[in-house]
Design a protein around this motif. Structure first.
Motif, PDB file in Angstrom:
ATOM      1  N   TYR A  80       0.861  -1.192   0.000  1.00 54.89           N
ATOM      2  CA  TYR A  80       0.000   0.000   0.000  1.00 54.89           C
ATOM      3  C   TYR A  80       0.893   1.236   0.000  1.00 54.89           C
ATOM      4  CZ  TYR A  80      -2.858  -3.780   1.747  1.00 54.89           C
ATOM      5  OH  TYR A  80      -3.464  -4.999   1.879  1.00 54.89           O
ATOM      6  N   MET A  81       0.294   2.381  -0.190  1.00 52.35           N
ATOM      7  CA  MET A  81       1.038   3.633  -0.112  1.00 52.35           C
ATOM      8  C   MET A  81       0.767   4.280   1.242  1.00 52.35           C
ATOM      9  SD  MET A  81       2.496   3.859  -3.100  1.00 52.35           S
ATOM     10  CE  MET A  81       3.274   5.403  -2.742  1.00 52.35           C
ATOM     11  N   LEU A  82       1.841   4.707   1.899  1.00 53.72           N
ATOM     12  CA  LEU A  82       1.713   5.473   3.141  1.00 53.72           C
ATOM     13  C   LEU A  82       2.164   6.891   2.793  1.00 53.72           C
ATOM     14  CD1 LEU A  82       1.194   4.928   6.253  1.00 53.72           C
ATOM     15  CD2 LEU A  82       3.672   4.965   6.475  1.00 53.72           C
ATOM     16  N   TYR A  83       1.416   7.883   3.208  1.00 55.32           N
ATOM     17  CA  TYR A  83       1.818   9.236   2.818  1.00 55.32           C
ATOM     18  C   TYR A  83       1.570  10.256   3.912  1.00 55.32           C
ATOM     19  CZ  TYR A  83      -3.149  10.025   1.651  1.00 55.32           C
ATOM     20  OH  TYR A  83      -4.509  10.124   1.704  1.00 55.32           O
ATOM     21  N   ASN A  84       2.235  11.401   3.730  1.00 55.65           N
ATOM     22  CA  ASN A  84       2.076  12.517   4.654  1.00 55.65           C
ATOM     23  C   ASN A  84       1.164  13.542   3.973  1.00 55.65           C
ATOM     24  OD1 ASN A  84       2.575  15.107   5.842  1.00 55.65           O
ATOM     25  ND2 ASN A  84       4.337  14.210   6.897  1.00 55.65           N
ATOM     26  N   PRO A  85      -0.095  13.644   4.396  1.00 55.27           N
ATOM     27  CA  PRO A  85      -1.060  14.508   3.685  1.00 55.27           C
ATOM     28  C   PRO A  85      -0.613  15.974   3.621  1.00 55.27           C
ATOM     29  CG  PRO A  85      -2.179  13.105   5.268  1.00 55.27           C
ATOM     30  CD  PRO A  85      -0.736  12.956   5.533  1.00 55.27           C
ATOM     31  N   ALA A  86       0.066  16.446   4.671  1.00 54.50           N
ATOM     32  CA  ALA A  86       0.471  17.861   4.699  1.00 54.50           C
ATOM     33  C   ALA A  86       1.474  18.158   3.582  1.00 54.50           C
ATOM     34  CB  ALA A  86       1.077  18.189   6.059  1.00 54.50           C
ATOM     35  N   ILE A  87       2.418  17.238   3.373  1.00 61.14           N
ATOM     36  CA  ILE A  87       3.427  17.465   2.319  1.00 61.14           C
ATOM     37  C   ILE A  87       2.762  17.436   0.940  1.00 61.14           C
ATOM     38  CG2 ILE A  87       5.544  16.572   1.252  1.00 61.14           C
ATOM     39  CD1 ILE A  87       6.392  15.507   3.996  1.00 61.14           C
ATOM     40  N   LEU A  88       1.876  16.481   0.745  1.00 62.04           N
ATOM     41  CA  LEU A  88       1.187  16.402  -0.547  1.00 62.04           C
ATOM     42  C   LEU A  88       0.309  17.639  -0.784  1.00 62.04           C
ATOM     43  CD1 LEU A  88       1.976  13.230  -0.522  1.00 62.04           C
ATOM     44  CD2 LEU A  88       0.047  13.067  -2.072  1.00 62.04           C
ATOM     45  N   LYS A  89      -0.320  18.085   0.295  1.00 61.56           N
ATOM     46  CA  LYS A  89      -1.190  19.258   0.175  1.00 61.56           C
ATOM     47  C   LYS A  89      -0.359  20.480  -0.218  1.00 61.56           C
ATOM     48  CE  LYS A  89      -5.025  21.428   2.567  1.00 61.56           C
ATOM     49  NZ  LYS A  89      -5.705  21.652   3.837  1.00 61.56           N
ATOM     50  N   ALA A  90       0.801  20.620   0.425  1.00 65.52           N
ATOM     51  CA  ALA A  90       1.673  21.765   0.121  1.00 65.52           C
ATOM     52  C   ALA A  90       2.149  21.723  -1.333  1.00 65.52           C
ATOM     53  CB  ALA A  90       2.878  21.744   1.069  1.00 65.52           C
ATOM     54  N   ALA A  91       2.205  20.510  -1.894  1.00 63.83           N
ATOM     55  CA  ALA A  91       2.620  20.382  -3.294  1.00 63.83           C
ATOM     56  C   ALA A  91       1.437  20.464  -4.250  1.00 63.83           C
ATOM     57  CB  ALA A  91       3.345  19.051  -3.482  1.00 63.83           C
ATOM     58  N   GLY A  92       0.266  20.707  -3.692  1.00 65.61           N
ATOM     59  CA  GLY A  92      -0.923  20.915  -4.527  1.00 65.61           C
ATOM     60  C   GLY A  92      -1.799  19.691  -4.690  1.00 65.61           C
ATOM     61  N   TYR A  93      -1.627  18.703  -3.841  1.00 69.29           N
ATOM     62  CA  TYR A  93      -2.435  17.482  -3.936  1.00 69.29           C
ATOM     63  C   TYR A  93      -3.381  17.363  -2.739  1.00 69.29           C
ATOM     64  CZ  TYR A  93       0.533  15.899  -7.759  1.00 69.29           C
ATOM     65  OH  TYR A  93       1.184  15.798  -8.957  1.00 69.29           O
ATOM     66  N   GLU A  94      -4.644  17.642  -2.978  1.00 67.46           N
ATOM     67  CA  GLU A  94      -5.652  17.511  -1.910  1.00 67.46           C
ATOM     68  C   GLU A  94      -5.991  16.030  -1.702  1.00 67.46           C
ATOM     69  OE1 GLU A  94      -7.081  19.720   0.097  1.00 67.46           O
ATOM     70  OE2 GLU A  94      -6.077  21.485  -0.742  1.00 67.46           O
ATOM     71  N   GLU A  95      -6.030  15.277  -2.806  1.00 69.30           N
ATOM     72  CA  GLU A  95      -6.336  13.842  -2.762  1.00 69.30           C
ATOM     73  C   GLU A  95      -5.113  13.054  -3.218  1.00 69.30           C
ATOM     74  OE1 GLU A  95      -9.298  12.327  -1.906  1.00 69.30           O
ATOM     75  OE2 GLU A  95     -10.012  14.303  -1.265  1.00 69.30           O
ATOM     76  N   PHE A  96      -5.013  11.810  -2.768  1.00 75.69           N
ATOM     77  CA  PHE A  96      -3.882  10.986  -3.202  1.00 75.69           C
ATOM     78  C   PHE A  96      -4.128  10.555  -4.656  1.00 75.69           C
ATOM     79  CE2 PHE A  96      -1.116   7.352  -3.653  1.00 75.69           C
ATOM     80  CZ  PHE A  96       0.021   7.796  -2.984  1.00 75.69           C
ATOM     81  N   PRO A  97      -3.110  10.669  -5.524  1.00 74.32           N
ATOM     82  CA  PRO A  97      -3.311  10.306  -6.940  1.00 74.32           C
ATOM     83  C   PRO A  97      -3.715   8.838  -7.109  1.00 74.32           C
ATOM     84  CG  PRO A  97      -1.010  10.894  -6.499  1.00 74.32           C
ATOM     85  CD  PRO A  97      -1.752  11.147  -5.255  1.00 74.32           C
ATOM     86  N   THR A  98      -4.489   8.581  -8.141  1.00 74.48           N
ATOM     87  CA  THR A  98      -5.015   7.214  -8.318  1.00 74.48           C
ATOM     88  C   THR A  98      -4.360   6.478  -9.485  1.00 74.48           C
ATOM     89  OG1 THR A  98      -6.781   8.192  -9.630  1.00 74.48           O
ATOM     90  CG2 THR A  98      -7.291   7.694  -7.316  1.00 74.48           C
ATOM     91  N   THR A  99      -3.440   7.133 -10.188  1.00 68.80           N
ATOM     92  CA  THR A  99      -2.754   6.441 -11.291  1.00 68.80           C
ATOM     93  C   THR A  99      -1.250   6.449 -11.025  1.00 68.80           C
ATOM     94  OG1 THR A  99      -2.456   8.487 -12.525  1.00 68.80           O
ATOM     95  CG2 THR A  99      -4.472   7.238 -12.977  1.00 68.80           C
ATOM     96  N   MET A 100      -0.534   5.573 -11.731  1.00 63.33           N
ATOM     97  CA  MET A 100       0.922   5.509 -11.572  1.00 63.33           C
ATOM     98  C   MET A 100       1.558   6.820 -12.029  1.00 63.33           C
ATOM     99  SD  MET A 100       1.493   2.665 -10.177  1.00 63.33           S
ATOM    100  CE  MET A 100       3.208   2.193 -10.331  1.00 63.33           C
ATOM    101  N   GLU A 101       1.044   7.383 -13.128  1.00 64.96           N
ATOM    102  CA  GLU A 101       1.583   8.650 -13.635  1.00 64.96           C
ATOM    103  C   GLU A 101       1.375   9.742 -12.592  1.00 64.96           C
ATOM    104  OE1 GLU A 101      -0.782   6.886 -15.375  1.00 64.96           O
ATOM    105  OE2 GLU A 101       0.694   5.858 -16.621  1.00 64.96           O
ATOM    106  N   GLY A 102       0.188   9.718 -11.981  1.00 67.47           N
ATOM    107  CA  GLY A 102      -0.140  10.716 -10.955  1.00 67.47           C
ATOM    108  C   GLY A 102       0.796  10.598  -9.760  1.00 67.47           C
TER     109      GLY A 102
END
Lengths: 321, 427
Positions: free
Chosen positions: B149-171
């Motif tokens: 599975y993917m484990l992630y830090n929502p704050a870092i992704l949010k700061a990079a412009g990602y509100e939701e976790f990407p659903t594709t490999m490219e994403g």
């Protein structure tokens, strides 16, 4: 004098002694039989079976078919074998001399007289040998860690580039050699015993002739302990051909997934001959092929041992007390 | 008097023979690789407890459950026409050993045992037990699962412009690039199973076709390898990625986990460490879903621990009864609560339900159980030449990722080596 011309007493004596000799021989064999049976059953029989299986497609479970020289031919076609042989030769030609020179150097230092606490130093240098190879490998995974390892911290502190000991294929074998050199206490103790047997009078005579320490070392010490160097070198060379445990543990940490435990490390840089043999036998269950590899290894070890003995014997003088 | 004594003697003899004539219970021995533990909630202890429960309830068949056995030890014992009745060989050995006659083919037992309720298993789990799953020959029964599975830090992704976790490999790749800085690792691809399964499953690779031919030379394989290479380039090259991995993998699932400390935006996490991750989050005062979260891969990978019946067993029917019991609904529901009482993923839907509904199970584990129930997971194709195939993928993917060979060369060499392994196995 023919037997017919022997006096009767002598004849009787000889007959009696012959009966006694036979009895002694029988008793001797009887007492030695547990060992003889063990030797035949657990050494000779497996060797014969390994040779037999090396000519078959034995896979541990299915039927065994005779395949002639096919396994031996396949070994030379196998690209992993080439890699494994290169890695093994590297350890034999680079690792063995480094280990032996270090052991001899330490033994020479520990042979100094009039140094206080020498038994403590000797114990300290011998201690790593008591650490099992597997535990040692686990310990060195930390020592050689690229970022937080003590060795790289030390190298960085003096401005040297810290290599990726466990991850860079160029550095994995040197990493193994460093670890093995740390455990050279066994060879060191044998060298120390040999150094202590060199008669002091030789050095005294050399001193009178004006020889310095280097001259004494090369002209007295080395020739005197040459049989020990030959023995240690030969044992280390055989050990290098059988290199397995350390590489298996290192590669099980640096490899992931299904390849772990006998993977061979980054770019197969730690795939040694015996590791490849194990992989063939127990992971791919090609036991016939693995037996052929084992037979070839035994032949190579015998040839190398003979060559070492042959060439070194000419230069070795055994001391006579 | 003599006659009387003879009669008494006969009676005594008959009396002593009666217990011997009574039917002895059959003992089915099970060798397991599970560790011995003093902790009664550990998986090994739970298996022993299940065996004891069976022994208390059954007079005709007894179970002798032996822990801490090595895989090589089991294989060697079996090859010498010995060994226990039931073993748990590594899953990738089920088919090669089965096809050589080392373990029993179980299709008939599975079909004829209604109580076993084969429909309760999610179907892909059977792909670890045979070449084509339940439709073909089956040499094992799946007993526990692992997935990524993917484990992630929502704050870092949010700061990079990602509100939701990407659903594709490219994403995911784009997000890794966007999050990566000198202090923050975007996504490091060096992880368990990266060499042979993880990325290929995510890219939808078919390792072989229905006839068993090697089909690695495909666009999906190229995508999987290219994706890894792109991620490695983001990390600053293979060496940098490897160093980061060897350094920080020791901190995974501790309070110093880079996801918790903000040192990494995303990382892969596997079933076995989900519960400890949740515990570490708790200890670090981080809230699941807020400070750290989990997401599924577009397509997850699957491996299973499996159990087989040794072909040397003298009691195959009784061995099946025991195997069916140890992998039955009740046993799996109990084992699902295992791994120090924090949950173990098992291939039965009913047992996964137990995890999802249990109060004491961590949120991370519940997420994984839900994802597994959906069944969007695939495993490396099982075959008689699987080890040679896995070695080829691991070796040449590594060469490519380190920049020693190009993508096409890697694909060609893997295809070539895997075909050779197949050819050798068919010999």
């Amino acid at each position: 004098m023919t037997s017919s011309s022997l006096p009767m007493d002598a004849k009787k004596m000889r007959k009696k002694s012959s009966i006694q000799e036979r009895r002694f021989a029988r008793q001797g064999l009887l007492f030695a039989s547990p060992w003889i049976i063990g030797f035949l059953g657990f050494t000779i029989f497996p060797i014969i079976m390994a040779i037999y299986y090396s000519f078959t497609d034995y896979d541990m479970f299915g039927t065994t078919n005779w395949v002639g020289w096919e396994n031996y031919i396949d070994i030379f076609d196998d690209r992993y074998t080439g890699r494994a042989v290169k890695n093994t030769i590297y350890i034999a030609l680079v690792g063995v001399p480094i280990g032996q020179i270090t052991a001899l150097f330490l033994a020479t230092l520990l042979n100094k007289k009039n140094v206080k606490g020498m038994p403590i130093f000797r114990t300290i240098f011998y201690l790593p040998t008591l650490v099992p190879a597997a535990a040692c490998a686990l310990l060195f995974l930390w020592v050689l860690n690229g970022k937080n390892g003590i060795l790289n911290i030390a190298l960085s502190s003096i401005g040297l580039k810290a290599p990726g000991w466990l991850t860079d294929p160029k550095w994995t074998k040197p990493a193994l050699i460093i670890m093995d050199t740390w455990r050279c206490g066994g060879a060191m103790i044998i060298y120390l015993a040999a150094l202590r047997s060199v008669p002091e009078t030789f050095y005294e005579a050399a001193s009178l002739d004006g020889a310095n320490n280097t001259q004494k070392f090369w002209n007295i010490t080395i020739p005197y302990i040459a049989p020990t160097i030959q023995f240690n070198g030969l044992m280390a060379m055989i050990g290098a051909f059988q290199y397995f445990v350390q590489a298996q543990i290192f590669s099980s940490i640096t490899d992931y997934g299904s390849n772990a435990a006998a993977g061979g490390g980054p770019r197969n840089s730690m795939l040694f001959y015996c590791l490849h043999l194990y992989r063939k036998a127990f992971k791919q269950m090609e036991m016939g092929y693995a037996c052929a590899m084992a037979v070839l290894l035994a032949i190579v070890v015998m040839i190398v041992s003979y060559l070492i003995m042959y060439f070194s014997e000419k230069k070795i003088t055994y001391s006579v007390e | 008097m003599k006659k009387f004594l003879a009669l008494v003697l006969c009676l005594i003899m008959v009396a002593t023979m009666v217990p011997a004539l009574a039917e002895e219970p059959i003992t089915i021995t099970v060798w397991s690789r599970e560790a011995e533990s003093q902790d009664p909630t550990a998986v090994g202890s739970r298996f022993v407890a299940l065996a004891e429960k069976w022994n208390a309830e059954h007079e005709d068949i007894k179970i002798d459950f032996v822990l801490a056995q090595s895989h090589d030890g089991m294989i060697t014992a079996m090859a010498n026409k010995g060994g226990p009745d039931i073993v748990d060989l590594l899953w990738q050995y089920a088919v090669p050993v089965g096809q050589k006659g080392g373990v029993l083919e179980l299709s008939e037992y599975i079909k004829n045992d209604a109580e076993f309720n084969v429909d309760d298993f999610f179907p892909n789990a059977w792909l670890t037990c045979g070449v084509v799953g339940l439709e073909g020959e089956i040499y094992a029964v799946p007993r526990s699962c692992n997935s990524a599975y993917m484990l992630y830090n929502p704050a870092i992704l949010k700061a990079a412009g990602y509100e939701e976790f990407p659903t594709t490999m490219e994403g995911i790749l784009e997000a890794a690039k966007a999050c990566h800085t000198e202090e923050v690792m975007g996504l490091n691809p060096i992880s368990p199973w990266r060499d042979d399964v993880l990325f290929y499953a995510a890219a939808g690779v078919q390792w072989s076709d229905a006839e068993g031919n090697v089909t690695f030379d495909s666009e999906e394989s190229r995508t999987a390898l290219k994706f890894q290479k792109d991620l490695i380039d983001v990390c600053g090259g293979f060496e940098a990625a490897s160093e980061w991995s060897t350094t920080y993998s020791n901190t995974f699932c501790t309070t110093s986990d880079p996801i918790l400390t903000g040192g990494a935006a995303m990382r892969f996490i596997f079933s076995w460490s989900l519960a400890s991750m949740f515990q570490a989050g708790d200890e670090a005062g981080k809230v699941y879903g807020v400070d750290y979260a989990m997401a599924n891969l577009p397509q997850g990978m699957l491996t299973c621990a499996t159990m087989q019946i040794n072909a040397n067993t003298e009691h195959p029917d009784e061995a099946w009864k025991v195997l069916a019991y140890l992998n039955g609904e009740e046993a799996m529901a109990d084992l699902a609560m295992g791994l120090e009482n924090r949950g173990q993923l098992v291939p039965r839907k009913s047992a996964l339900e137990v995890i999802v509904n249990a109060e004491e199970i961590s949120e991370t584990m519940k997420h994984a159980a839900r994802a597994l129930s959906e069944g969007n997971v695939v495993n490396f194709t099982n075959s008689a030449y699987i080890d040679g195939y896995l070695s080829a993928v691991g070796t040449y993917a590594d060469e490519y990722l380190r920049g020693y060979i190009d993508l096409e060369e890697a694909i060609e060499l893997i295809q070539e080596d895997a075909e050779k392994a197949k050819e050798d196995a068919e010999k």
